[in-house]
Each structure stands twice: as C-alpha cells, then as structure tokens.
Design a protein around this motif. Structure first.
Motif, mmCIF file in Angstrom:
data_model
loop_
_atom_site.group_PDB
_atom_site.id
_atom_site.type_symbol
_atom_site.label_atom_id
_atom_site.label_comp_id
_atom_site.label_asym_id
_atom_site.label_seq_id
_atom_site.Cartn_x
_atom_site.Cartn_y
_atom_site.Cartn_z
ATOM 1 N N LEU A 165 0.698 -1.178 0.049
ATOM 2 C CA LEU A 165 -0.266 0.054 0.400
ATOM 3 C C LEU A 165 0.974 1.362 -0.613
ATOM 4 O O LEU A 165 1.888 1.369 0.540
ATOM 5 C CB LEU A 165 -0.849 0.340 1.495
ATOM 6 C CG LEU A 165 -2.031 1.249 1.402
ATOM 7 C CD1 LEU A 165 -1.878 1.525 0.154
ATOM 8 C CD2 LEU A 165 -2.681 0.685 2.747
ATOM 9 N N THR B 14 0.522 5.459 0.299
ATOM 10 C CA THR B 14 0.168 6.648 0.052
ATOM 11 C C THR B 14 0.122 7.727 -0.761
ATOM 12 O O THR B 14 1.609 7.623 -1.069
ATOM 13 C CB THR B 14 0.077 7.515 1.563
ATOM 14 O OG1 THR B 14 0.905 7.410 2.070
ATOM 15 C CG2 THR B 14 -0.938 6.094 2.518
ATOM 16 N N ALA C 31 -1.706 -1.413 -3.484
ATOM 17 C CA ALA C 31 -3.216 -0.711 -3.431
ATOM 18 C C ALA C 31 -2.792 0.567 -3.038
ATOM 19 O O ALA C 31 -0.932 0.705 -3.098
ATOM 20 C CB ALA C 31 -4.147 -1.117 -1.910
ATOM 21 N N THR D 90 -3.493 5.501 -2.302
ATOM 22 C CA THR D 90 -4.175 6.191 -1.897
ATOM 23 C C THR D 90 -3.709 7.427 -3.222
ATOM 24 O O THR D 90 -2.789 8.075 -3.658
ATOM 25 C CB THR D 90 -4.330 6.731 -0.464
ATOM 26 O OG1 THR D 90 -3.267 7.510 -0.618
ATOM 27 C CG2 THR D 90 -4.584 5.584 0.370
ATOM 28 N N LEU E 123 -5.386 -1.564 -7.074
ATOM 29 C CA LEU E 123 -6.461 -1.145 -6.177
ATOM 30 C C LEU E 123 -6.363 0.410 -5.714
ATOM 31 O O LEU E 123 -5.793 0.467 -4.847
ATOM 32 C CB LEU E 123 -6.467 -1.791 -4.732
ATOM 33 C CG LEU E 123 -7.754 -1.429 -4.009
ATOM 34 C CD1 LEU E 123 -9.112 -2.160 -5.016
ATOM 35 C CD2 LEU E 123 -7.624 -2.522 -2.644
ATOM 36 N N ILE F 110 -7.206 3.314 -4.296
ATOM 37 C CA ILE F 110 -8.145 3.880 -3.368
ATOM 38 C C ILE F 110 -8.322 5.729 -2.844
ATOM 39 O O ILE F 110 -7.086 6.115 -2.630
ATOM 40 C CB ILE F 110 -7.790 3.680 -1.954
ATOM 41 C CG1 ILE F 110 -7.778 1.318 -2.133
ATOM 42 C CG2 ILE F 110 -9.231 3.786 -0.879
ATOM 43 C CD1 ILE F 110 -7.085 1.132 -0.513
ATOM 44 N N ALA G 265 -9.043 8.968 -0.829
ATOM 45 C CA ALA G 265 -8.336 8.802 1.253
ATOM 46 C C ALA G 265 -7.552 10.240 0.609
ATOM 47 O O ALA G 265 -6.149 9.969 0.615
ATOM 48 C CB ALA G 265 -7.964 7.869 1.338
ATOM 49 N N ALA H 68 -9.889 8.108 7.071
ATOM 50 C CA ALA H 68 -9.941 7.669 5.343
ATOM 51 C C ALA H 68 -8.499 6.815 5.630
ATOM 52 O O ALA H 68 -8.493 5.912 4.381
ATOM 53 C CB ALA H 68 -10.084 8.782 4.770
ATOM 54 N N ALA I 264 -8.617 3.111 4.471
ATOM 55 C CA ALA I 264 -7.487 2.613 3.236
ATOM 56 C C ALA I 264 -6.840 1.442 3.485
ATOM 57 O O ALA I 264 -6.202 0.419 2.666
ATOM 58 C CB ALA I 264 -6.429 3.525 2.705
ATOM 59 N N ARG J 158 -9.548 -2.482 3.462
ATOM 60 C CA ARG J 158 -9.677 -2.031 2.040
ATOM 61 C C ARG J 158 -8.690 -2.540 1.789
ATOM 62 O O ARG J 158 -8.904 -3.798 0.345
ATOM 63 C CB ARG J 158 -9.874 -0.751 1.463
ATOM 64 C CG ARG J 158 -10.721 -1.409 -0.289
ATOM 65 C CD ARG J 158 -11.307 -0.129 0.049
ATOM 66 N NE ARG J 158 -11.360 -0.223 -1.625
ATOM 67 C CZ ARG J 158 -12.032 1.191 -2.892
ATOM 68 N NH1 ARG J 158 -12.010 1.987 -2.771
ATOM 69 N NH2 ARG J 158 -11.949 0.189 -4.028
ATOM 70 N N THR J 159 -7.128 -2.239 1.810
ATOM 71 C CA THR J 159 -6.170 -3.066 1.243
ATOM 72 C C THR J 159 -6.711 -5.076 1.559
ATOM 73 O O THR J 159 -6.092 -5.440 0.713
ATOM 74 C CB THR J 159 -4.976 -2.871 1.491
ATOM 75 O OG1 THR J 159 -5.453 -1.061 0.589
ATOM 76 C CG2 THR J 159 -3.497 -3.314 0.863
ATOM 77 N N THR K 35 -9.802 -6.679 0.207
ATOM 78 C CA THR K 35 -9.841 -6.698 -1.491
ATOM 79 C C THR K 35 -8.730 -7.468 -1.703
ATOM 80 O O THR K 35 -8.645 -8.608 -2.781
ATOM 81 C CB THR K 35 -9.799 -5.556 -2.230
ATOM 82 O OG1 THR K 35 -10.693 -4.279 -1.645
ATOM 83 C CG2 THR K 35 -10.070 -5.820 -3.869
#
Length: 246
Positions: free
Chosen positions: A10, A12, A34, A36, A59, A61, A63, A70, A74, A77-78, A81
């Motif tokens: 992930l 950001t 993923a 953001t 993915l 997102i 945010a 948020a 995230a 959600r990562t 999903t």
C-alpha cells in the motif's frame, strides 16, 4: 526477477510523483499494489492501468491524508480486497513553507495532520496485519537532516517527526520481524519541485552530483528496502539527494 512475488503493498499518495513511481516499481518487483489518492481519479486510473499491464493487481483508493480515519480505512480495504498487507509506504505529504512569523497555526495543524498523523495512523493500522518480513517505509526529506535556507522549518519539523516515530516503531515491531525505515529524497523532479522551476539552480548548486533526482531513483531505493536484501535493516535513514547534504 520477481523479488516481491506474492506480496501486497500500500502506497499513500500513489497517483503522481514519487508515489506513482514507487507503486509501479513495486509492481515491477512482483507485488500487487494498492495506493491512495486525494484528487484526480484520472491519474489514479492511469497508474492502475500501468500496474495491471505488468500482470499485477491494482487497487486505487480515494483517501485524503488529512482524514486519519480514511487512511486507516485504506489499510483495511487493502487487506479485505487483496488478501493481506506486507509493505506500507507512507509517501503522501504537503510542502508548506514560509518564515515563522508568516505561518499560521492552521498551517502547522495541516502539515502535522498530513505529514505526521496520517503516517502514524497508517502505520498503526498496518501493524495489525503485517507479519514476519513486513515493511513500513516512510518518505522523509533531506531537509529533516540539514537546513540549507530560510522558511523551511515547518516542513522540516514534520519530516523530523517521522524519523523519530519510525525509530520508535522499529523498536516496537522488530521482535515480530517487521522493519521500519525512512527514505530522505532531496531535490526530485516532480510537480511539487520541477527541475526547471524557480529556485532549481540554487538547489543544484548544493549538490555533489549537480542534477535533480528522478522519482524512479527514490522508487528503486524503496523497492530495495522492501525486498529480501532489506530484511535486517531497520530504524535507518537513507538519504538520496545527489550529495546535497554532505
């Protein structure tokens, strides 16, 4: 060579600049990614297309780092999903500058919220999912280490705070095999600080290697830390600034 095959990352602030380059590089190394974004779903969709063209899952997102809830969502959600989380890159940030008597308390609050609180919130949420071999990598700044000019104190303070937090998290999470490190870019050719923009010449004059870095340079270092070679590196700071701070 897929050094991150089977991993989920992930990032950001992954729709542009260093964040986008990092998301793509981690996908190159085999990770599903993923990321953001706060604005521009079109740019986020393009980064996702590039990742998917590499054969990895993407993915995007929506945010905003100003909203800690948020950012935490995230992370969740990562995991929901993509099935897991192995690598967190705290990249999203803002650059508010000015002399101390011209800055406001609102400037302070926003800078801390985006650059520090969001990194804490994401790291806190990620810690509940990361296992042995997990990575937390935060994008700092060489300005957290050395101050070459005026008006940079608020930004430098926020990035120095990320360093202290990361060293503490390295202690907190090390027994679980999770590493926590900081990458300090210097002048990097992005929309925030273009190589041809105002003040670029002054920045280049500070460097041993007289050129702006590229986002891909930073992404490559992040990927190395995230990979198997970085398994015993934690609580460390990596400066990648063309020698501006030497």
């Amino acid at each position: 060579m897929s050094r991150l095959e089977g991993k989920v990352a992930l990032v950001t602030g992954g729709s542009r600049g260093i964040g986008a380059a990092t998301a793509k590089k981690l996908a190159d190394e085999g990770a599903d990614v993923a990321f953001t974004y706060a604005r521009s779903p079109e740019r986020a969709a393009e980064v996702a297309r590039v990742i998917e063209a590499k054969g990895r899952r993407a993915l995007p997102i929506a945010a905003d780092n100003r909203d800690a809830a948020a950012v935490e969502a995230a992370v969740e959600r990562t995991v929901a999903t993509l099935g897991r989380l192995d690598i967190l890159v705290n990249n999203a940030g803002i650059f508010v500058v000015g002399p101390v008597d011209k800055l406001t308390v609102a400037d302070f609050d926003e800078t801390v919220a985006v650059n520090v609180r969001a990194a804490f919130a994401a790291s806190r949420a990620a810690a509940g999912h990361l296992g042995d071999g997990g990575r937390i990598i935060s994008i700092g700044s060489n300005l957290a280490v050395r101050m070459p000019g005026e008006g940079l104190g608020l930004y430098a303070m926020s990035k120095a705070a990320v360093v202290g937090m990361s060293k503490a998290l390295a202690r907190d999470l090390g027994a679980r095999g999770i590493t926590v490190n900081v990458v300090h870019p210097g002048s990097t050719d992005t929309e925030m600080n273009p190589a041809g923009g105002p003040g670029a010449r002054e920045q280049i004059d500070l460097m041993a290697i007289p050129r702006f870095g590229q986002p891909e340079d930073v992404a490559g270092l992040v990927a190395w830390i995230a990979g198997p070679e970085g398994r015993n590196v934690t609580g460390a700071e990596f400066t990648i600034d063309g020698g501006a701070n030497i």
